[in-house]
Design a protein around this motif. Structure first.
Motif, PDB file in Angstrom:
ATOM      1  N   LYS A 220      61.626   0.804 -23.995  1.00 34.47           N
ATOM      2  CA  LYS A 220      61.423   1.768 -22.906  1.00 34.47           C
ATOM      3  C   LYS A 220      59.986   1.671 -22.408  1.00 34.47           C
ATOM      4  O   LYS A 220      59.061   1.395 -23.171  1.00 34.47           O
ATOM      5  CB  LYS A 220      61.688   3.189 -23.413  1.00 34.47           C
ATOM      6  N   ARG A 221      59.797   1.945 -21.121  1.00 34.79           N
ATOM      7  CA  ARG A 221      58.470   1.918 -20.515  1.00 34.79           C
ATOM      8  C   ARG A 221      58.067   3.333 -20.110  1.00 34.79           C
ATOM      9  O   ARG A 221      58.922   4.159 -19.790  1.00 34.79           O
ATOM     10  CB  ARG A 221      58.467   1.009 -19.279  1.00 34.79           C
ATOM     11  N   ARG A 222      56.769   3.573 -20.066  1.00 33.56           N
ATOM     12  CA  ARG A 222      56.283   4.921 -19.761  1.00 33.56           C
ATOM     13  C   ARG A 222      56.683   5.350 -18.352  1.00 33.56           C
ATOM     14  O   ARG A 222      56.958   6.517 -18.110  1.00 33.56           O
ATOM     15  CB  ARG A 222      54.762   4.970 -19.907  1.00 33.56           C
ATOM     16  N   TYR A 223      56.734   4.417 -17.412  1.00 35.25           N
ATOM     17  CA  TYR A 223      57.075   4.773 -16.035  1.00 35.25           C
ATOM     18  C   TYR A 223      58.547   5.126 -15.870  1.00 35.25           C
ATOM     19  O   TYR A 223      58.958   5.590 -14.813  1.00 35.25           O
ATOM     20  CB  TYR A 223      56.673   3.660 -15.056  1.00 35.25           C
TER      21      TYR A 223
ATOM     22  N   LYS B 248      51.976  25.067 -12.863  1.00 37.31           N
ATOM     23  CA  LYS B 248      51.661  24.012 -13.814  1.00 37.31           C
ATOM     24  C   LYS B 248      51.355  22.742 -13.030  1.00 37.31           C
ATOM     25  O   LYS B 248      52.154  22.336 -12.179  1.00 37.31           O
ATOM     26  CB  LYS B 248      52.847  23.803 -14.750  1.00 37.31           C
ATOM     27  N   ALA B 249      50.207  22.126 -13.293  1.00 40.56           N
ATOM     28  CA  ALA B 249      49.836  20.871 -12.629  1.00 40.56           C
ATOM     29  C   ALA B 249      50.184  19.712 -13.546  1.00 40.56           C
ATOM     30  O   ALA B 249      49.884  19.739 -14.736  1.00 40.56           O
ATOM     31  CB  ALA B 249      48.348  20.862 -12.305  1.00 40.56           C
ATOM     32  N   GLU B 250      50.834  18.698 -12.970  1.00 38.25           N
ATOM     33  CA  GLU B 250      51.244  17.535 -13.752  1.00 38.25           C
ATOM     34  C   GLU B 250      50.779  16.279 -13.050  1.00 38.25           C
ATOM     35  O   GLU B 250      50.918  16.162 -11.834  1.00 38.25           O
ATOM     36  CB  GLU B 250      52.772  17.536 -13.870  1.00 38.25           C
ATOM     37  N   ARG B 251      50.222  15.344 -13.805  1.00 40.48           N
ATOM     38  CA  ARG B 251      49.741  14.102 -13.228  1.00 40.48           C
ATOM     39  C   ARG B 251      50.915  13.184 -12.913  1.00 40.48           C
ATOM     40  O   ARG B 251      51.808  13.005 -13.728  1.00 40.48           O
ATOM     41  CB  ARG B 251      48.807  13.394 -14.204  1.00 40.48           C
ATOM     42  N   GLY B 252      50.886  12.630 -11.713  1.00 38.56           N
ATOM     43  CA  GLY B 252      51.939  11.706 -11.301  1.00 38.56           C
ATOM     44  C   GLY B 252      51.441  10.280 -11.324  1.00 38.56           C
ATOM     45  O   GLY B 252      50.294  10.002 -11.702  1.00 38.56           O
ATOM     46  N   ARG B 253      52.291   9.369 -10.915  1.00 36.74           N
ATOM     47  CA  ARG B 253      51.881   7.966 -10.842  1.00 36.74           C
ATOM     48  C   ARG B 253      50.847   7.784  -9.753  1.00 36.74           C
ATOM     49  O   ARG B 253      50.991   8.312  -8.665  1.00 36.74           O
ATOM     50  CB  ARG B 253      53.088   7.092 -10.536  1.00 36.74           C
ATOM     51  N   GLY B 254      49.800   7.056 -10.044  1.00 35.64           N
ATOM     52  CA  GLY B 254      48.726   6.865  -9.097  1.00 35.64           C
ATOM     53  C   GLY B 254      47.633   7.913  -9.264  1.00 35.64           C
ATOM     54  O   GLY B 254      46.653   7.922  -8.533  1.00 35.64           O
ATOM     55  N   GLY B 255      47.794   8.828 -10.211  1.00 37.84           N
ATOM     56  CA  GLY B 255      46.763   9.812 -10.503  1.00 37.84           C
ATOM     57  C   GLY B 255      46.859  11.088  -9.704  1.00 37.84           C
ATOM     58  O   GLY B 255      46.053  12.000  -9.895  1.00 37.84           O
ATOM     59  N   GLY B 256      47.822  11.181  -8.773  1.00 32.67           N
ATOM     60  CA  GLY B 256      47.960  12.401  -7.982  1.00 32.67           C
ATOM     61  C   GLY B 256      48.541  13.531  -8.806  1.00 32.67           C
ATOM     62  O   GLY B 256      49.186  13.315  -9.834  1.00 32.67           O
ATOM     63  N   LEU B 257      48.306  14.756  -8.346  1.00 31.21           N
ATOM     64  CA  LEU B 257      48.823  15.920  -9.054  1.00 31.21           C
ATOM     65  C   LEU B 257      50.060  16.474  -8.361  1.00 31.21           C
ATOM     66  O   LEU B 257      50.150  16.486  -7.139  1.00 31.21           O
ATOM     67  CB  LEU B 257      47.755  17.020  -9.132  1.00 31.21           C
ATOM     68  N   LYS B 258      51.007  16.912  -9.165  1.00 28.49           N
ATOM     69  CA  LYS B 258      52.211  17.559  -8.662  1.00 28.49           C
ATOM     70  C   LYS B 258      52.211  18.963  -9.236  1.00 28.49           C
ATOM     71  O   LYS B 258      52.066  19.143 -10.450  1.00 28.49           O
ATOM     72  CB  LYS B 258      53.446  16.798  -9.132  1.00 28.49           C
TER      73      LYS B 258
END
Length: 128
Positions: A24-27, A44-54
């Protein structure tokens, strides 16, 4: 608990078995759904791919309601969840998702935003 979004465990279109050729891969990781409730504001802030926050809205007492007759938007208190087509159980539990009908201080409104992914509750006032 982490959910995995990969298809190496599924069968081929012909019906034959697929043999996983890697781990399995992290992505490929997913997350549990955030069920937005009525309560004290919690984001709740969560880091997305590319470093952006969701931003995921866990709970909130207020919604931004747009009135199409006057063309204005007001921040109003949510009283309760009336209906939720996404899941019948959500009505009973008071979960707010996109398309849910909520009762506010100024009347009924339909949620237009995705609170668990946008971090805010936007709605449109329904005509009586």
């Amino acid at each position: 608990m982490v959910q995995w979004h990969w298809d190496l465990h599924k069968r081929k279109p012909t019906g034959g078995k697929k043999r996983p050729y890697r781990k399995k891969r992290r992505y490929e990781r997913g997350g549990d759904p955030v069920l937005t409730m009525i309560g004290e504001r919690e984001v709740k802030a969560e880091r997305g791919r590319g470093g952006g926050l969701k931003y995921s809205l866990m709970s909130d007492h207020y919604a931004n309601v747009f009135d199409s007759d006057t063309g204005t938007c007001k921040k109003v208190k949510i009283l309760r969840v009336i209906a939720n087509k996404a899941n019948r159980d959500y009505e009973r539990r008071g979960v707010i998702t996109k398309g849910a009908i909520i009762e506010t201080e100024i009347g009924k409104a339909r949620v237009t935003s995705r609170p668990s992914q946008d971090g805010i509750i936007n709605a449109i006032l329904l005509k009586a």
